[in-house]
Design a protein around this motif. Structure first.
Motif, PDB file in Angstrom:
ATOM      1  N   SER A  43       0.901  -1.144   0.016  1.00 63.05           N
ATOM      2  CA  SER A  43       0.106  -0.020   0.077  1.00 63.05           C
ATOM      3  C   SER A  43       0.799   1.421  -0.001  1.00 63.05           C
ATOM      4  CB  SER A  43      -1.028  -0.045   1.216  1.00 63.05           C
ATOM      5  OG  SER A  43      -0.328   0.174   2.355  1.00 63.05           O
ATOM      6  N   ARG A  44       2.084   1.280   0.623  1.00 61.07           N
ATOM      7  CA  ARG A  44       2.850   2.315   0.849  1.00 61.07           C
ATOM      8  C   ARG A  44       3.573   2.579  -0.794  1.00 61.07           C
ATOM      9  NH1 ARG A  44       4.722   4.973   4.895  1.00 61.07           N
ATOM     10  NH2 ARG A  44       6.898   4.961   4.196  1.00 61.07           N
ATOM     11  N   TYR A  45       3.617   1.510  -1.446  1.00 64.55           N
ATOM     12  CA  TYR A  45       4.388   1.613  -2.628  1.00 64.55           C
ATOM     13  C   TYR A  45       3.223   2.369  -3.687  1.00 64.55           C
ATOM     14  CZ  TYR A  45       6.134   0.773  -7.293  1.00 64.55           C
ATOM     15  OH  TYR A  45       6.593   1.034  -8.690  1.00 64.55           O
ATOM     16  N   SER A  46       2.051   1.938  -3.483  1.00 66.10           N
ATOM     17  CA  SER A  46       0.929   2.158  -4.375  1.00 66.10           C
ATOM     18  C   SER A  46       0.624   3.871  -4.056  1.00 66.10           C
ATOM     19  CB  SER A  46      -0.501   1.461  -4.031  1.00 66.10           C
ATOM     20  OG  SER A  46      -0.280   0.116  -4.584  1.00 66.10           O
ATOM     21  N   ALA A  47       0.818   3.965  -2.596  1.00 66.11           N
ATOM     22  CA  ALA A  47       0.686   5.426  -2.370  1.00 66.11           C
ATOM     23  C   ALA A  47       1.627   6.521  -2.934  1.00 66.11           C
ATOM     24  CB  ALA A  47       0.782   5.645  -1.099  1.00 66.11           C
ATOM     25  N   PHE A  48       2.871   5.695  -2.810  1.00 71.23           N
ATOM     26  CA  PHE A  48       4.176   6.521  -3.654  1.00 71.23           C
ATOM     27  C   PHE A  48       4.180   6.702  -5.257  1.00 71.23           C
ATOM     28  CE2 PHE A  48       8.000   6.229  -6.315  1.00 71.23           C
ATOM     29  CZ  PHE A  48       8.782   7.235  -5.513  1.00 71.23           C
ATOM     30  N   VAL A  49       3.418   5.902  -5.911  1.00 72.53           N
ATOM     31  CA  VAL A  49       3.101   5.756  -7.323  1.00 72.53           C
ATOM     32  C   VAL A  49       2.128   6.816  -7.573  1.00 72.53           C
ATOM     33  CG1 VAL A  49       2.147   4.543  -9.274  1.00 72.53           C
ATOM     34  CG2 VAL A  49       3.966   3.300  -7.901  1.00 72.53           C
ATOM     35  N   ARG A  50       1.149   7.043  -6.778  1.00 73.76           N
ATOM     36  CA  ARG A  50      -0.249   7.699  -6.884  1.00 73.76           C
ATOM     37  C   ARG A  50       0.112   9.039  -6.253  1.00 73.76           C
ATOM     38  NH1 ARG A  50      -4.844   5.016  -8.597  1.00 73.76           N
ATOM     39  NH2 ARG A  50      -6.352   6.639  -7.384  1.00 73.76           N
ATOM     40  N   ARG A  51       1.269   9.346  -5.672  1.00 74.70           N
ATOM     41  CA  ARG A  51       1.404  10.585  -4.938  1.00 74.70           C
ATOM     42  C   ARG A  51       0.654  11.110  -3.856  1.00 74.70           C
ATOM     43  NH1 ARG A  51       3.483  13.363 -10.674  1.00 74.70           N
ATOM     44  NH2 ARG A  51       5.338  12.291 -10.741  1.00 74.70           N
ATOM     45  N   ASP A  52       0.451   9.894  -3.344  1.00 76.76           N
ATOM     46  CA  ASP A  52      -0.700  10.121  -1.979  1.00 76.76           C
ATOM     47  C   ASP A  52       0.351  10.444  -0.552  1.00 76.76           C
ATOM     48  OD1 ASP A  52      -2.270   9.930   0.366  1.00 76.76           O
ATOM     49  OD2 ASP A  52      -3.503   8.077  -1.050  1.00 76.76           O
ATOM     50  N   GLU A  53       0.469  11.459  -0.558  1.00 75.55           N
ATOM     51  CA  GLU A  53       1.415  11.759   0.577  1.00 75.55           C
ATOM     52  C   GLU A  53       0.942  11.607   1.986  1.00 75.55           C
ATOM     53  OE1 GLU A  53       3.880  15.475   2.541  1.00 75.55           O
ATOM     54  OE2 GLU A  53       3.215  15.803   0.484  1.00 75.55           O
ATOM     55  N   ARG A  54      -0.586  11.812   2.044  1.00 76.52           N
ATOM     56  CA  ARG A  54      -1.290  11.826   3.281  1.00 76.52           C
ATOM     57  C   ARG A  54      -1.338  10.053   3.574  1.00 76.52           C
ATOM     58  NH1 ARG A  54      -5.059   8.972   5.026  1.00 76.52           N
ATOM     59  NH2 ARG A  54      -5.681   8.198   3.018  1.00 76.52           N
ATOM     60  N   TRP A  55      -1.149   9.174   2.719  1.00 77.42           N
ATOM     61  CA  TRP A  55      -1.160   7.705   3.310  1.00 77.42           C
ATOM     62  C   TRP A  55       0.425   7.528   3.620  1.00 77.42           C
ATOM     63  CZ3 TRP A  55      -3.213   4.275   5.950  1.00 77.42           C
ATOM     64  CH2 TRP A  55      -2.731   2.902   5.880  1.00 77.42           C
ATOM     65  N   LEU A  56       1.123   8.112   2.913  1.00 77.13           N
ATOM     66  CA  LEU A  56       2.654   7.579   3.202  1.00 77.13           C
ATOM     67  C   LEU A  56       2.934   7.996   4.536  1.00 77.13           C
ATOM     68  CD1 LEU A  56       4.133   8.568  -0.033  1.00 77.13           C
ATOM     69  CD2 LEU A  56       4.251   6.291   1.016  1.00 77.13           C
ATOM     70  N   ARG A  57       2.457   9.407   4.929  1.00 77.34           N
ATOM     71  CA  ARG A  57       2.857  10.050   6.241  1.00 77.34           C
ATOM     72  C   ARG A  57       1.842   9.260   7.323  1.00 77.34           C
ATOM     73  NH1 ARG A  57       6.252  14.008   6.833  1.00 77.34           N
ATOM     74  NH2 ARG A  57       6.883  14.923   4.945  1.00 77.34           N
ATOM     75  N   THR A  58       0.883   8.874   7.127  1.00 76.82           N
ATOM     76  CA  THR A  58       0.028   8.367   8.093  1.00 76.82           C
ATOM     77  C   THR A  58       0.483   6.750   8.491  1.00 76.82           C
ATOM     78  OG1 THR A  58      -2.038   9.235   7.338  1.00 76.82           O
ATOM     79  CG2 THR A  58      -2.419   7.004   8.378  1.00 76.82           C
ATOM     80  N   SER A  59       1.033   6.307   7.339  1.00 76.48           N
ATOM     81  CA  SER A  59       1.619   4.985   7.753  1.00 76.48           C
ATOM     82  C   SER A  59       3.169   4.817   8.128  1.00 76.48           C
ATOM     83  CB  SER A  59       1.488   3.806   6.417  1.00 76.48           C
ATOM     84  OG  SER A  59       2.085   4.683   5.308  1.00 76.48           O
ATOM     85  N   TRP A  60       3.765   5.803   8.373  1.00 78.58           N
ATOM     86  CA  TRP A  60       5.140   6.199   8.523  1.00 78.58           C
ATOM     87  C   TRP A  60       5.190   6.159  10.185  1.00 78.58           C
ATOM     88  CZ3 TRP A  60       8.313   9.146   4.346  1.00 78.58           C
ATOM     89  CH2 TRP A  60       9.626   8.902   4.582  1.00 78.58           C
ATOM     90  N   HIS A  61       6.249   5.401  10.813  1.00 74.33           N
ATOM     91  CA  HIS A  61       6.457   5.438  11.924  1.00 74.33           C
ATOM     92  C   HIS A  61       6.675   6.848  12.465  1.00 74.33           C
ATOM     93  CE1 HIS A  61       7.879   4.514  15.961  1.00 74.33           C
ATOM     94  NE2 HIS A  61       7.337   3.419  15.917  1.00 74.33           N
ATOM     95  N   PRO A  62       6.280   7.454  13.522  1.00 77.40           N
ATOM     96  CA  PRO A  62       6.507   8.679  13.811  1.00 77.40           C
ATOM     97  C   PRO A  62       7.828   9.239  14.186  1.00 77.40           C
ATOM     98  CG  PRO A  62       4.793   8.054  15.499  1.00 77.40           C
ATOM     99  CD  PRO A  62       5.113   7.020  14.270  1.00 77.40           C
ATOM    100  N   ASP A  63       8.686   8.179  14.663  1.00 78.65           N
ATOM    101  CA  ASP A  63       9.930   8.343  15.314  1.00 78.65           C
ATOM    102  C   ASP A  63      10.880   8.590  14.019  1.00 78.65           C
ATOM    103  OD1 ASP A  63       9.192   8.050  17.700  1.00 78.65           O
ATOM    104  OD2 ASP A  63      10.004   5.978  17.837  1.00 78.65           O
ATOM    105  N   THR A  64      10.574   8.106  12.720  1.00 80.77           N
ATOM    106  CA  THR A  64      11.371   8.260  11.566  1.00 80.77           C
ATOM    107  C   THR A  64      10.814   9.038  10.382  1.00 80.77           C
ATOM    108  OG1 THR A  64      10.489   6.221  10.660  1.00 80.77           O
ATOM    109  CG2 THR A  64      12.463   5.779  12.210  1.00 80.77           C
ATOM    110  N   CYS A  65       9.443   9.592  10.506  1.00 77.83           N
ATOM    111  CA  CYS A  65       8.939  10.453   9.555  1.00 77.83           C
ATOM    112  C   CYS A  65       9.554  11.530   9.554  1.00 77.83           C
ATOM    113  CB  CYS A  65       7.545  10.388   9.781  1.00 77.83           C
ATOM    114  SG  CYS A  65       6.623  11.311   8.417  1.00 77.83           S
ATOM    115  N   PRO A  66       9.978  12.218   8.231  1.00 76.91           N
ATOM    116  CA  PRO A  66      10.952  13.275   8.182  1.00 76.91           C
ATOM    117  C   PRO A  66       9.665  14.377   8.239  1.00 76.91           C
ATOM    118  CG  PRO A  66      10.529  12.404   5.967  1.00 76.91           C
ATOM    119  CD  PRO A  66      10.190  11.339   7.194  1.00 76.91           C
ATOM    120  N   ALA A  67      10.024  15.710   8.761  1.00 77.24           N
ATOM    121  CA  ALA A  67       8.995  16.839   9.003  1.00 77.24           C
ATOM    122  C   ALA A  67       8.474  17.114   7.466  1.00 77.24           C
ATOM    123  CB  ALA A  67       9.961  18.104   9.514  1.00 77.24           C
ATOM    124  N   GLY A  68       7.472  17.644   7.466  1.00 75.93           N
ATOM    125  CA  GLY A  68       6.680  17.903   5.993  1.00 75.93           C
ATOM    126  C   GLY A  68       6.618  19.212   6.028  1.00 75.93           C
TER     127      GLY A  68
END
Length: 68
Positions: A43-68
Motif C-alpha cells: 500500500s505504501r508503494y501504491s501511495a508513492f506511485v499515486r503521489r498520495d502523501e497523506r497515506w505515506l505520512r499516516t503509515s510512517w512510524h512517527p519516530d522516523t517520519c521526516p518533517a513535512g
C-alpha cells in the motif's frame, strides 16, 4: 449491492495482479487497515506511485517520519 471486478478496473500499482479497488485502495482511503506487513508495504508503494502523501505520512512510524 456488491461490486463486481471486471477487466476495465485498473491494476493495482503494487504488483499484486488485483484491481486497485480490491487491493490497496481501501487502505489509501482510510476505510481499512493493511492486515499484514506485506500489505502495508504494498500500500505504501501504491501511495508513492499515486503521489498520495497523506497515506505515506499516516503509515510512517512517527519516530522516523521526516518533517513535512
Amino acid at each position: 449491492m456488491s461490486r463486481r471486478t471486471g477487466a476495465c478496473d485498473p491494476a493495482c500499482p503494487c504488483g499484486s495482479g488485483r484491481a486497485f479497488a480490491d487491493c490497496c485502495s481501501p487502505y489509501l482511503a482510510g476505510s481499512a487497515e493493511p492486515p499484514t506487513a506485506e500489505a502495508l508495504m504494498r500500500s505504501r508503494y501504491s501511495a508513492f506511485v499515486r503521489r498520495d502523501e497523506r497515506w505515506l505520512r499516516t503509515s510512517w512510524h512517527p519516530d522516523t517520519c521526516p518533517a513535512g
